[in-house]
Write a protein that holds these residues in place. Structure first.
Motif, PDB file in Angstrom:
ATOM      1  N   LEU A 166       0.802  -1.331   0.047  1.00 19.34           N
ATOM      2  CA  LEU A 166       0.237   0.203  -0.140  1.00 19.34           C
ATOM      3  C   LEU A 166       0.319   0.933  -0.484  1.00 19.34           C
ATOM      4  O   LEU A 166       0.634   2.505  -0.901  1.00 19.34           O
ATOM      5  CB  LEU A 166      -0.991  -0.303   1.586  1.00 19.34           C
ATOM      6  CG  LEU A 166      -2.199  -1.197   1.316  1.00 19.34           C
ATOM      7  CD1 LEU A 166      -2.457  -0.984   2.612  1.00 19.34           C
ATOM      8  CD2 LEU A 166      -3.196  -0.928   0.131  1.00 19.34           C
ATOM      9  N   PHE A 167       2.296   1.892   0.662  1.00 13.36           N
ATOM     10  CA  PHE A 167       2.594   2.388   0.751  1.00 13.36           C
ATOM     11  C   PHE A 167       3.531   2.247  -0.467  1.00 13.36           C
ATOM     12  O   PHE A 167       2.943   3.674  -1.635  1.00 13.36           O
ATOM     13  CB  PHE A 167       4.208   2.033   1.597  1.00 13.36           C
ATOM     14  CG  PHE A 167       5.087   3.248   1.451  1.00 13.36           C
ATOM     15  CD1 PHE A 167       5.068   4.456   2.127  1.00 13.36           C
ATOM     16  CD2 PHE A 167       5.832   2.634   1.179  1.00 13.36           C
ATOM     17  CE1 PHE A 167       5.847   5.460   2.234  1.00 13.36           C
ATOM     18  CE2 PHE A 167       7.212   4.059   0.511  1.00 13.36           C
ATOM     19  CZ  PHE A 167       7.375   5.498   1.265  1.00 13.36           C
ATOM     20  N   ASN A 168       4.147   1.840  -1.184  1.00 17.06           N
ATOM     21  CA  ASN A 168       4.901   2.031  -2.928  1.00 17.06           C
ATOM     22  C   ASN A 168       3.328   2.576  -3.656  1.00 17.06           C
ATOM     23  O   ASN A 168       3.638   3.329  -4.554  1.00 17.06           O
ATOM     24  CB  ASN A 168       4.980   0.070  -3.642  1.00 17.06           C
ATOM     25  CG  ASN A 168       6.292   0.056  -2.955  1.00 17.06           C
ATOM     26  OD1 ASN A 168       6.786   0.729  -2.167  1.00 17.06           O
ATOM     27  ND2 ASN A 168       6.100  -1.720  -2.737  1.00 17.06           N
ATOM     28  N   PRO A 232      12.083   7.062   9.959  1.00 17.64           N
ATOM     29  CA  PRO A 232      12.027   8.524   8.628  1.00 17.64           C
ATOM     30  C   PRO A 232      10.751   7.673   7.728  1.00 17.64           C
ATOM     31  O   PRO A 232      11.504   6.525   7.299  1.00 17.64           O
ATOM     32  CB  PRO A 232      12.654   9.498   8.881  1.00 17.64           C
ATOM     33  CG  PRO A 232      13.602   8.495   9.379  1.00 17.64           C
ATOM     34  CD  PRO A 232      13.019   8.070  10.576  1.00 17.64           C
ATOM     35  N   CYS A 233      10.016   7.988   6.817  1.00 18.64           N
ATOM     36  CA  CYS A 233       9.855   6.995   5.848  1.00 18.64           C
ATOM     37  C   CYS A 233      10.836   8.094   5.029  1.00 18.64           C
ATOM     38  O   CYS A 233      10.985   8.760   4.105  1.00 18.64           O
ATOM     39  CB  CYS A 233       7.848   8.249   5.197  1.00 18.64           C
ATOM     40  SG  CYS A 233       7.830   8.104   3.222  1.00 18.64           S
ATOM     41  N   PRO A 234      10.900   6.157   4.040  1.00 16.94           N
ATOM     42  CA  PRO A 234      12.506   6.769   3.064  1.00 16.94           C
ATOM     43  C   PRO A 234      12.250   7.564   2.008  1.00 16.94           C
ATOM     44  O   PRO A 234      13.217   8.150   1.135  1.00 16.94           O
ATOM     45  CB  PRO A 234      11.944   5.226   3.086  1.00 16.94           C
ATOM     46  CG  PRO A 234      10.778   4.478   2.918  1.00 16.94           C
ATOM     47  CD  PRO A 234       9.865   5.358   4.019  1.00 16.94           C
ATOM     48  N   LYS A 235      10.502   7.760   2.071  1.00 11.48           N
ATOM     49  CA  LYS A 235       9.717   8.957   0.560  1.00 11.48           C
ATOM     50  C   LYS A 235      10.600  10.289   1.368  1.00 11.48           C
ATOM     51  O   LYS A 235      10.994  11.384   0.201  1.00 11.48           O
ATOM     52  CB  LYS A 235       8.972   9.099  -0.283  1.00 11.48           C
ATOM     53  CG  LYS A 235       9.262   7.574  -1.053  1.00 11.48           C
ATOM     54  CD  LYS A 235       7.842   7.635  -1.808  1.00 11.48           C
ATOM     55  CE  LYS A 235       8.454   5.799  -2.521  1.00 11.48           C
ATOM     56  NZ  LYS A 235       6.351   5.339  -2.740  1.00 11.48           N
ATOM     57  N   CYS A 236       9.812  11.022   2.411  1.00 12.14           N
ATOM     58  CA  CYS A 236       9.002  12.160   3.123  1.00 12.14           C
ATOM     59  C   CYS A 236      10.139  12.356   4.076  1.00 12.14           C
ATOM     60  O   CYS A 236       9.734  13.839   4.422  1.00 12.14           O
ATOM     61  CB  CYS A 236       8.217  12.583   2.656  1.00 12.14           C
ATOM     62  SG  CYS A 236       6.648  11.790   3.616  1.00 12.14           S
ATOM     63  N   LYS A 237      10.728  11.392   4.270  1.00 15.24           N
ATOM     64  CA  LYS A 237      10.913  11.957   6.073  1.00 15.24           C
ATOM     65  C   LYS A 237      10.226  12.062   7.193  1.00 15.24           C
ATOM     66  O   LYS A 237      10.200  12.179   8.902  1.00 15.24           O
ATOM     67  CB  LYS A 237      11.702  13.025   5.882  1.00 15.24           C
ATOM     68  CG  LYS A 237      13.441  12.639   5.140  1.00 15.24           C
ATOM     69  CD  LYS A 237      14.148  11.279   5.530  1.00 15.24           C
ATOM     70  CE  LYS A 237      15.234  11.496   4.607  1.00 15.24           C
ATOM     71  NZ  LYS A 237      15.073  10.070   4.018  1.00 15.24           N
ATOM     72  N   ILE A 252       2.170   3.458   8.551  1.00 12.46           N
ATOM     73  CA  ILE A 252       1.787   3.807   7.002  1.00 12.46           C
ATOM     74  C   ILE A 252       2.680   5.281   7.790  1.00 12.46           C
ATOM     75  O   ILE A 252       3.060   5.818   8.012  1.00 12.46           O
ATOM     76  CB  ILE A 252       0.131   4.694   7.680  1.00 12.46           C
ATOM     77  CG1 ILE A 252      -0.262   5.271   8.203  1.00 12.46           C
ATOM     78  CG2 ILE A 252      -0.362   3.576   6.544  1.00 12.46           C
ATOM     79  CD1 ILE A 252      -1.580   6.757   8.252  1.00 12.46           C
ATOM     80  N   CYS A 253       3.197   5.944   5.865  1.00 15.75           N
ATOM     81  CA  CYS A 253       3.537   7.569   6.057  1.00 15.75           C
ATOM     82  C   CYS A 253       1.689   8.365   5.888  1.00 15.75           C
ATOM     83  O   CYS A 253       1.276   8.278   4.600  1.00 15.75           O
ATOM     84  CB  CYS A 253       4.422   7.470   5.474  1.00 15.75           C
ATOM     85  SG  CYS A 253       4.389   9.226   5.185  1.00 15.75           S
ATOM     86  N   PRO A 254       1.559   8.725   7.118  1.00 19.63           N
ATOM     87  CA  PRO A 254       0.794   9.495   6.777  1.00 19.63           C
ATOM     88  C   PRO A 254       0.618  11.034   5.618  1.00 19.63           C
ATOM     89  O   PRO A 254      -0.185  11.370   5.007  1.00 19.63           O
ATOM     90  CB  PRO A 254       0.120  10.976   8.427  1.00 19.63           C
ATOM     91  CG  PRO A 254       1.722  10.419   9.027  1.00 19.63           C
ATOM     92  CD  PRO A 254       2.600   9.374   8.134  1.00 19.63           C
ATOM     93  N   THR A 255       1.631  10.962   5.335  1.00 17.52           N
ATOM     94  CA  THR A 255       1.936  12.156   4.119  1.00 17.52           C
ATOM     95  C   THR A 255       2.172  11.768   2.900  1.00 17.52           C
ATOM     96  O   THR A 255       1.359  11.685   1.867  1.00 17.52           O
ATOM     97  CB  THR A 255       2.931  13.216   4.417  1.00 17.52           C
ATOM     98  OG1 THR A 255       3.061  13.365   5.271  1.00 17.52           O
ATOM     99  CG2 THR A 255       3.595  13.762   3.333  1.00 17.52           C
ATOM    100  N   CYS A 256       2.707  10.559   2.608  1.00 17.90           N
ATOM    101  CA  CYS A 256       2.506  10.196   1.396  1.00 17.90           C
ATOM    102  C   CYS A 256       0.662   9.397   1.112  1.00 17.90           C
ATOM    103  O   CYS A 256       0.641   9.014   0.280  1.00 17.90           O
ATOM    104  CB  CYS A 256       3.473   8.441   1.132  1.00 17.90           C
ATOM    105  SG  CYS A 256       4.957   9.467   0.861  1.00 17.90           S
ATOM    106  N   GLN A 257       0.634   8.218   1.806  1.00 16.38           N
ATOM    107  CA  GLN A 257      -0.638   7.587   1.952  1.00 16.38           C
ATOM    108  C   GLN A 257      -1.765   8.438   2.594  1.00 16.38           C
ATOM    109  O   GLN A 257      -2.085   7.644   4.077  1.00 16.38           O
ATOM    110  CB  GLN A 257      -0.664   6.350   3.018  1.00 16.38           C
ATOM    111  CG  GLN A 257       0.808   5.498   2.128  1.00 16.38           C
ATOM    112  CD  GLN A 257       1.128   4.090   3.008  1.00 16.38           C
ATOM    113  OE1 GLN A 257       1.658   4.485   3.893  1.00 16.38           O
ATOM    114  NE2 GLN A 257       0.060   3.307   2.760  1.00 16.38           N
TER     115      GLN A 257
HETATM  116 ZN   LIG Z   1       6.204   9.674   2.939  1.00 18.53          ZN
END
Ligand SMILES: [Zn+2]
Length: 261
Positions: A166-168, A232-237, A252-257
Protein backbone atom coordinates in the motif's frame (compact mmCIF):
# COMPACT_ATOMS: atom_id res chain seq x y z
CA UNK A 1 8.65 -29.52 -4.09
CA UNK A 2 7.68 -30.38 -7.66
CA UNK A 3 11.29 -31.30 -8.42
CA UNK A 4 11.76 -33.43 -5.32
CA UNK A 5 8.47 -35.25 -4.79
CA UNK A 6 6.39 -35.41 -7.99
CA UNK A 7 6.45 -38.86 -9.62
CA UNK A 8 7.38 -40.58 -6.35
CA UNK A 9 5.28 -43.02 -4.38
CA UNK A 10 4.36 -42.46 -0.73
CA UNK A 11 5.74 -45.39 1.28
CA UNK A 12 5.10 -44.20 4.84
CA UNK A 13 3.32 -41.42 6.68
CA UNK A 14 3.52 -40.28 10.30
CA UNK A 15 1.17 -37.76 11.86
CA UNK A 16 1.77 -36.72 15.49
CA UNK A 17 -1.11 -34.22 15.47
CA UNK A 18 -4.03 -36.27 14.07
CA UNK A 19 -6.47 -33.42 14.81
CA UNK A 20 -5.23 -31.81 11.60
CA UNK A 21 -6.69 -34.70 9.58
CA UNK A 22 -10.26 -34.88 8.29
CA UNK A 23 -10.48 -38.63 9.04
CA UNK A 24 -9.00 -41.14 11.51
CA UNK A 25 -5.26 -41.64 11.01
CA UNK A 26 -5.57 -45.35 10.06
CA UNK A 27 -8.01 -44.49 7.29
CA UNK A 28 -5.79 -41.65 6.08
CA UNK A 29 -2.71 -43.87 6.06
CA UNK A 30 -4.49 -46.62 4.16
CA UNK A 31 -5.72 -44.16 1.55
CA UNK A 32 -2.39 -42.52 0.75
CA UNK A 33 0.37 -45.12 1.28
CA UNK A 34 1.36 -46.63 -2.06
CA UNK A 35 -0.05 -43.71 -4.04
CA UNK A 36 2.05 -41.68 -6.46
CA UNK A 37 2.30 -37.90 -6.18
CA UNK A 38 1.12 -36.40 -9.47
CA UNK A 39 1.50 -32.68 -8.88
CA UNK A 40 1.98 -29.98 -6.26
CA UNK A 41 0.54 -26.50 -6.64
CA UNK A 42 -0.37 -23.74 -4.22
CA UNK A 43 -3.27 -21.36 -4.01
CA UNK A 44 -2.70 -18.83 -1.29
CA UNK A 45 -1.74 -20.68 1.86
CA UNK A 46 -3.14 -23.94 0.58
CA UNK A 47 -0.96 -26.60 -0.96
CA UNK A 48 -2.71 -29.01 -3.31
CA UNK A 49 -0.89 -32.34 -3.62
CA UNK A 50 -2.59 -34.45 -6.26
CA UNK A 51 -2.29 -38.22 -5.85
CA UNK A 52 -2.58 -40.96 -8.47
CA UNK A 53 -5.69 -42.29 -6.78
CA UNK A 54 -7.73 -39.25 -7.85
CA UNK A 55 -7.43 -37.86 -4.37
CA UNK A 56 -6.01 -34.50 -3.42
CA UNK A 57 -4.11 -33.82 -0.22
CA UNK A 58 -4.83 -30.31 0.98
CA UNK A 59 -2.35 -28.77 3.38
CA UNK A 60 -2.75 -25.41 5.09
CA UNK A 61 0.04 -24.41 7.50
CA UNK A 62 -2.13 -22.07 9.60
CA UNK A 63 0.25 -19.46 11.05
CA UNK A 64 3.13 -21.18 9.28
CA UNK A 65 5.13 -24.38 9.11
CA UNK A 66 8.59 -25.60 8.18
CA UNK A 67 8.35 -28.17 5.40
CA UNK A 68 11.80 -29.64 5.01
CA UNK A 69 12.99 -32.14 2.43
CA UNK A 70 15.25 -35.02 3.47
CA UNK A 71 17.37 -37.61 1.71
CA UNK A 72 17.89 -41.09 3.13
CA UNK A 73 21.10 -40.25 5.00
CA UNK A 74 20.10 -36.76 6.18
CA UNK A 75 19.66 -35.94 9.83
CA UNK A 76 15.99 -35.11 10.40
CA UNK A 77 14.94 -31.86 12.09
CA UNK A 78 14.77 -32.21 15.87
CA UNK A 79 11.07 -31.42 15.97
CA UNK A 80 8.36 -32.22 13.47
CA UNK A 81 4.72 -33.28 13.50
CA UNK A 82 4.22 -34.87 10.10
CA UNK A 83 6.55 -37.01 8.01
CA UNK A 84 6.10 -38.29 4.49
CA UNK A 85 8.59 -40.94 3.33
CA UNK A 86 8.71 -41.71 -0.38
CA UNK A 87 9.67 -44.94 -2.16
CA UNK A 88 13.29 -43.83 -2.75
CA UNK A 89 13.77 -43.12 1.00
CA UNK A 90 13.64 -39.35 0.47
CA UNK A 91 10.70 -37.36 1.79
CA UNK A 92 9.79 -34.34 3.87
CA UNK A 93 8.91 -33.42 7.42
CA UNK A 94 6.52 -30.71 8.54
CA UNK A 95 6.91 -28.76 11.76
CA UNK A 96 3.74 -26.81 12.38
CA UNK A 97 4.07 -23.49 14.23
CA UNK A 98 0.58 -23.51 15.68
CA UNK A 99 -2.10 -25.53 13.87
CA UNK A 100 -2.60 -26.90 10.38
CA UNK A 101 -5.02 -28.73 8.14
CA UNK A 102 -4.07 -31.90 6.28
CA UNK A 103 -7.21 -33.03 4.51
CA UNK A 104 -7.68 -35.80 1.97
CA UNK A 105 -10.43 -35.11 -0.56
CA UNK A 106 -11.70 -36.90 -3.66
CA UNK A 107 -10.62 -34.92 -6.71
CA UNK A 108 -14.22 -34.82 -7.95
CA UNK A 109 -15.36 -33.26 -4.65
CA UNK A 110 -12.69 -30.57 -4.72
CA UNK A 111 -14.79 -27.86 -6.35
CA UNK A 112 -17.39 -28.07 -3.59
CA UNK A 113 -14.91 -28.37 -0.71
CA UNK A 114 -15.81 -25.43 1.47
CA UNK A 115 -12.35 -24.48 2.80
CA UNK A 116 -10.80 -24.04 -0.64
CA UNK A 117 -13.67 -23.63 -3.10
CA UNK A 118 -13.86 -19.85 -2.75
CA UNK A 119 -10.15 -19.00 -2.90
CA UNK A 120 -9.54 -16.00 -5.12
CA UNK A 121 -6.84 -15.36 -7.70
CA UNK A 122 -3.25 -16.16 -6.76
CA UNK A 123 -1.23 -12.95 -7.17
CA UNK A 124 1.68 -14.86 -8.70
CA UNK A 125 -0.61 -16.84 -11.03
CA UNK A 126 -1.19 -16.24 -14.75
CA UNK A 127 -4.81 -15.20 -14.18
CA UNK A 128 -3.79 -12.21 -12.08
CA UNK A 129 -3.79 -9.47 -14.70
CA UNK A 130 -4.42 -5.78 -14.15
CA UNK A 131 -7.80 -6.12 -15.88
CA UNK A 132 -8.85 -9.06 -13.70
CA UNK A 133 -7.69 -7.14 -10.65
CA UNK A 134 -9.77 -4.10 -11.65
CA UNK A 135 -12.76 -6.33 -12.27
CA UNK A 136 -12.43 -7.98 -8.85
CA UNK A 137 -12.48 -4.54 -7.18
CA UNK A 138 -15.53 -3.40 -9.12
CA UNK A 139 -18.57 -2.56 -6.95
CA UNK A 140 -16.83 -3.83 -3.81
CA UNK A 141 -17.73 -2.24 -0.50
CA UNK A 142 -15.32 -1.73 2.37
CA UNK A 143 -11.73 -0.58 2.48
CA UNK A 144 -8.80 -1.69 0.39
CA UNK A 145 -6.86 -3.39 3.18
CA UNK A 146 -9.80 -5.62 4.12
CA UNK A 147 -10.21 -6.43 0.44
CA UNK A 148 -6.54 -7.41 0.03
CA UNK A 149 -6.52 -9.59 3.16
CA UNK A 150 -9.63 -11.53 2.14
CA UNK A 151 -8.48 -14.82 0.58
CA UNK A 152 -11.70 -14.94 -1.44
CA UNK A 153 -10.43 -11.92 -3.40
CA UNK A 154 -6.72 -12.63 -3.64
CA UNK A 155 -5.26 -15.80 -2.19
CA UNK A 156 -1.91 -15.32 -0.56
CA UNK A 157 -1.18 -11.76 0.51
CA UNK A 158 -0.44 -11.60 4.23
CA UNK A 159 -0.48 -8.62 6.56
CA UNK A 160 3.34 -8.44 6.50
CA UNK A 161 3.39 -7.66 2.78
CA UNK A 162 0.33 -5.43 2.64
CA UNK A 163 2.09 -2.59 4.50
CA UNK A 164 4.69 -1.87 1.82
CA UNK A 165 2.34 -2.85 -1.01
CA UNK A 166 0.00 0.00 0.00
CA UNK A 167 2.87 2.39 0.76
CA UNK A 168 4.42 1.93 -2.71
CA UNK A 169 1.04 2.63 -4.27
CA UNK A 170 0.52 5.67 -1.95
CA UNK A 171 -2.79 4.31 -0.74
CA UNK A 172 -4.06 4.55 2.85
CA UNK A 173 -5.27 1.12 4.08
CA UNK A 174 -8.67 2.55 5.01
CA UNK A 175 -9.45 4.09 1.64
CA UNK A 176 -12.80 2.76 0.42
CA UNK A 177 -12.33 0.49 -2.60
CA UNK A 178 -14.90 2.57 -4.48
CA UNK A 179 -12.73 5.72 -4.08
CA UNK A 180 -9.69 4.27 -5.90
CA UNK A 181 -8.84 5.83 -9.25
CA UNK A 182 -7.72 3.67 -12.17
CA UNK A 183 -4.14 4.90 -11.88
CA UNK A 184 -4.13 3.96 -8.17
CA UNK A 185 -5.36 0.45 -8.92
CA UNK A 186 -2.64 0.10 -11.55
CA UNK A 187 -0.01 1.28 -9.06
CA UNK A 188 -1.37 -1.17 -6.50
CA UNK A 189 -1.22 -4.02 -9.00
CA UNK A 190 2.41 -3.25 -9.83
CA UNK A 191 3.26 -2.97 -6.16
CA UNK A 192 1.71 -6.37 -5.30
CA UNK A 193 3.80 -7.98 -8.03
CA UNK A 194 7.04 -6.24 -7.12
CA UNK A 195 6.84 -6.80 -3.34
CA UNK A 196 5.96 -10.50 -3.67
CA UNK A 197 8.53 -11.08 -6.42
CA UNK A 198 11.24 -9.48 -4.32
CA UNK A 199 10.41 -11.71 -1.36
CA UNK A 200 10.31 -14.85 -3.52
CA UNK A 201 13.67 -13.89 -5.01
CA UNK A 202 15.13 -13.71 -1.49
CA UNK A 203 13.55 -17.01 -0.41
CA UNK A 204 10.66 -15.57 1.63
CA UNK A 205 10.60 -13.91 5.04
CA UNK A 206 13.55 -14.16 7.41
CA UNK A 207 11.58 -16.36 9.83
CA UNK A 208 10.53 -18.75 7.06
CA UNK A 209 12.46 -21.68 5.60
CA UNK A 210 12.46 -23.10 2.10
CA UNK A 211 12.14 -26.81 1.27
CA UNK A 212 15.86 -27.33 1.90
CA UNK A 213 15.82 -25.61 5.28
CA UNK A 214 17.42 -22.35 4.10
CA UNK A 215 16.14 -19.23 5.82
CA UNK A 216 14.52 -16.51 3.75
CA UNK A 217 16.19 -13.12 3.32
CA UNK A 218 13.22 -10.75 3.19
CA UNK A 219 12.91 -8.80 6.43
CA UNK A 220 13.55 -5.46 8.14
CA UNK A 221 16.30 -4.63 5.65
CA UNK A 222 13.80 -4.85 2.80
CA UNK A 223 10.74 -3.40 4.52
CA UNK A 224 10.12 0.25 3.70
CA UNK A 225 7.60 1.25 6.35
CA UNK A 226 6.34 -2.12 7.63
CA UNK A 227 7.05 -2.61 11.35
CA UNK A 228 8.98 0.66 11.52
CA UNK A 229 6.83 3.00 13.63
CA UNK A 230 8.67 6.16 14.70
CA UNK A 231 11.21 5.88 11.86
CA UNK A 232 11.28 8.42 9.01
CA UNK A 233 9.45 7.61 5.77
CA UNK A 234 12.05 6.61 3.14
CA UNK A 235 10.40 8.97 0.62
CA UNK A 236 9.48 12.11 2.58
CA UNK A 237 10.94 11.68 6.10
CA UNK A 238 7.55 12.03 7.82
CA UNK A 239 7.40 9.81 10.91
CA UNK A 240 5.89 6.38 10.16
CA UNK A 241 2.77 5.68 12.21
CA UNK A 242 1.28 2.46 13.51
CA UNK A 243 -2.51 2.53 13.34
CA UNK A 244 -5.32 0.09 14.12
CA UNK A 245 -7.25 -1.08 11.05
CA UNK A 246 -10.02 -3.45 12.03
CA UNK A 247 -8.46 -6.45 13.75
CA UNK A 248 -4.99 -5.83 12.30
CA UNK A 249 -2.32 -3.18 12.68
CA UNK A 250 -1.14 -1.04 9.82
CA UNK A 251 1.98 1.02 9.28
CA UNK A 252 1.62 4.13 7.17
CA UNK A 253 3.29 7.35 6.16
CA UNK A 254 0.51 9.91 6.76
CA UNK A 255 2.01 12.22 4.12
CA UNK A 256 2.50 9.68 1.32
CA UNK A 257 -0.73 7.82 2.12
CA UNK A 258 -3.39 10.44 2.97
CA UNK A 259 -6.80 9.07 3.87
CA UNK A 260 -8.71 11.76 2.00
CA UNK A 261 -7.66 12.42 -1.52
ZN1 LIG B 1 6.20 9.57 3.18
Amino acid sequence: MTKEIVGKRISQVEVANPKCLNMPFEQFQKAIVGKTIKSVVNRGKWLFIKLGSDHVLLFNPGMGADMIHFKSDDKLPEKYHIKFTLHDATGFTIRVWWFCYLHLISANKLSEYKLTAKLGMTPMGKGFTVDNFKQSLDKKRGNIKTFLLDQKNLAGIGNVYIQDILFNAKIHPERPVSSLADREIEALYKSIKSVLNESIKLGGLTYEKDFYGNKGGYGMGQFKIAYKPGKPCPKCKTTIQKIKTGSTSSFICPTCQPLNE
